[in-house]
Design a protein around this motif. Structure first.
Motif, short mmCIF file in Angstrom:
data_model
loop_
_atom_site.label_atom_id
_atom_site.label_comp_id
_atom_site.label_asym_id
_atom_site.label_seq_id
_atom_site.Cartn_x
_atom_site.Cartn_y
_atom_site.Cartn_z
N THR A 109 0.80 -1.23 0.00
CA THR A 109 0.00 0.00 0.00
C THR A 109 0.83 1.28 0.00
N GLN A 110 2.11 1.16 0.33
CA GLN A 110 2.99 2.31 0.51
C GLN A 110 2.61 3.14 1.73
N TRP A 111 1.91 2.53 2.68
CA TRP A 111 1.58 3.20 3.93
C TRP A 111 2.76 3.06 4.88
N ASP A 112 2.87 3.99 5.79
CA ASP A 112 3.86 3.93 6.84
C ASP A 112 3.56 2.72 7.74
N ARG A 113 4.60 2.00 8.14
CA ARG A 113 4.40 0.82 8.99
C ARG A 113 3.67 1.15 10.29
N ALA A 114 3.93 2.33 10.83
CA ALA A 114 3.25 2.72 12.07
C ALA A 114 1.74 2.83 11.85
N ASP A 115 1.32 3.31 10.69
CA ASP A 115 -0.11 3.40 10.38
C ASP A 115 -0.73 2.01 10.26
N VAL A 116 0.01 1.09 9.64
CA VAL A 116 -0.49 -0.29 9.52
C VAL A 116 -0.60 -0.92 10.91
N GLU A 117 0.40 -0.68 11.75
CA GLU A 117 0.37 -1.23 13.10
C GLU A 117 -0.79 -0.64 13.90
N THR A 118 -1.08 0.63 13.72
CA THR A 118 -2.22 1.25 14.39
C THR A 118 -3.52 0.57 13.96
N ALA A 119 -3.66 0.32 12.67
CA ALA A 119 -4.85 -0.37 12.17
C ALA A 119 -4.94 -1.78 12.74
N LEU A 120 -3.82 -2.46 12.79
CA LEU A 120 -3.76 -3.82 13.33
C LEU A 120 -4.17 -3.82 14.81
N ASN A 121 -3.65 -2.88 15.56
CA ASN A 121 -4.00 -2.78 16.99
C ASN A 121 -5.49 -2.51 17.18
N ALA A 122 -6.07 -1.67 16.31
CA ALA A 122 -7.51 -1.40 16.39
C ALA A 122 -8.32 -2.67 16.13
N LEU A 123 -7.83 -3.51 15.23
CA LEU A 123 -8.52 -4.78 14.95
C LEU A 123 -8.43 -5.73 16.14
N PHE A 124 -7.30 -5.72 16.84
CA PHE A 124 -7.16 -6.52 18.07
C PHE A 124 -8.10 -5.97 19.14
N ASP A 125 -8.10 -4.65 19.30
CA ASP A 125 -8.94 -4.03 20.34
C ASP A 125 -10.42 -4.29 20.11
N SER A 126 -10.83 -4.36 18.84
CA SER A 126 -12.25 -4.58 18.54
C SER A 126 -12.61 -6.06 18.47
N GLY A 127 -11.63 -6.93 18.68
CA GLY A 127 -11.90 -8.37 18.69
C GLY A 127 -12.06 -8.99 17.31
N LEU A 128 -11.58 -8.30 16.27
CA LEU A 128 -11.68 -8.84 14.92
C LEU A 128 -10.45 -9.66 14.54
N LEU A 129 -9.34 -9.42 15.22
CA LEU A 129 -8.14 -10.24 15.11
C LEU A 129 -7.76 -10.69 16.52
N ALA A 130 -7.10 -11.84 16.59
CA ALA A 130 -6.63 -12.36 17.88
C ALA A 130 -5.29 -13.04 17.67
N ALA A 131 -4.59 -13.23 18.77
CA ALA A 131 -3.31 -13.94 18.73
C ALA A 131 -3.55 -15.41 19.04
N THR A 132 -2.85 -16.26 18.30
CA THR A 132 -2.89 -17.70 18.58
C THR A 132 -1.99 -17.98 19.79
N PRO A 133 -2.07 -19.18 20.37
CA PRO A 133 -1.17 -19.51 21.49
C PRO A 133 0.31 -19.38 21.13
N SER A 134 0.63 -19.54 19.85
CA SER A 134 2.04 -19.41 19.43
C SER A 134 2.42 -17.98 19.07
N GLY A 135 1.48 -17.03 19.26
CA GLY A 135 1.79 -15.62 19.03
C GLY A 135 1.51 -15.12 17.62
N LEU A 136 0.99 -15.97 16.75
CA LEU A 136 0.62 -15.53 15.41
C LEU A 136 -0.73 -14.83 15.47
N LEU A 137 -1.07 -14.09 14.43
CA LEU A 137 -2.36 -13.44 14.43
C LEU A 137 -3.28 -14.11 13.42
#
Length: 191
Positions: A109-137
Motif C-alpha cells: 500500500t505504501q503506507w507507513d508501517r506505524a499506520d499499519v500497526e495502528t490499524a492492526l492494533n484497532a482490529l485486536f482491540d475490537s476483537g476482529l483479530l486475535a493472537a494464537t497460542p504461538s503468538g501468530l495473528l
C-alpha cells in the motif's frame, strides 16, 4: 474474488501513486466526451475510447473502488486501513506473523508501517483479530463475519463492473497493472 481483490489493490496503489505524482490526467481523446457518475466516457455515437491507459483512468478507477469500499464499510467500525489489514489476514488462510503482516501491508500500500500497526492494533482491540497460542495473528469469527458482510455489500457492485469486461481483458489488465505497480515500487525504492 481473489482476482478482483488483487486488481483493486493494484489500482488503489497505482492510482494513489500517480495522483500524488501530480500527473495531468488527460486521456488523449479526440472525440467529444460526457461525464457519467464522475467518469469521462466517449459521447454517445462515438466509437473511440481513450487511446491508452493513463493516470487519469487509473485514478478514476481507484476513486470509484474506494467509494464502493466506503459505502460497504459504512456502519462498521472499520476504516480503509483496518479493512485491508483484516482482509489480507483472511486472504492468508492461516495464522500469520505480526511483523511480516505489517511489512507486507506497508509494502503493498505504501503506507507507513506505524499506520499499519495502528490499524492492526484497532482490529485486536475490537476483537476482529486475535493472537494464537504461538503468538501468530488470525481473524476471529467476528472478523470473518464482518468481512463477509462487507464483501456482500460491495460484491454486487464490483461483480457487475468486472462482469462487463471479458475474462481475457481482466487477465491482461491484471498483468499490466501488476507490471506498472512493480516498476513504480522499484522507482520508489530509489532515493
Amino acid at each position: 474474488m481473489a482476482r478482483t481483490a488483487a486488481i483493486g489493490v493494484a489500482v488503489s496503489v497505482i492510482g494513489a501513486a500517480l495522483l500524488l505524482a501530480g500527473c495531468s490526467g488527460t486521456t488523449g481523446d479526440a472525440e467529444p466526451s460526457v461525464v457519467s457518475s464522475g467518469i469521462t466516457v466517449p459521447a454517445a455515437g462515438t466509437e473511440s475510447a481513450p487511446t491508452t491507459l493513463n493516470p487519469s483512468i487509473i485514478g478514476q478507477a481507484e476513486k470509484h473502488h474506494a467509494a464502493v469500499l466506503t459505502r460497504a464499510l459504512a456502519g462498521t467500525t472499520l476504516d480503509e486501513k483496518q479493512w485491508i489489514v483484516l482482509n489480507q489476514a483472511l486472504a492468508a488462510d492461516e495464522p500469520i506473523e505480526r511483523t511480516a503482516h505489517i511489512a507486507r501491508i506497508a509494502g503493498m500500500t505504501q503506507w507507513d508501517r506505524a499506520d499499519v500497526e495502528t490499524a492492526l492494533n484497532a482490529l485486536f482491540d475490537s476483537g476482529l483479530l486475535a493472537a494464537t497460542p504461538s503468538g501468530l495473528l488470525e481473524p476471529t469469527e467476528a472478523g470473518q463475519a464482518l468481512a463477509g458482510e462487507v464483501r456482500a455489500e460491495s460484491g454486487a457492485i464490483v461483480q457487475a463492473a468486472y462482469g462487463a469486461v471479458t475474462p481475457e481483458d481482466l487477465a491482461t489488465t491484471a498483468r499490466v497493472l501488476t507490471t506498472i505497480t512493480a516498476r513504480m515500487a522499484e522507482e520508489l525504492d530509489h532515493p
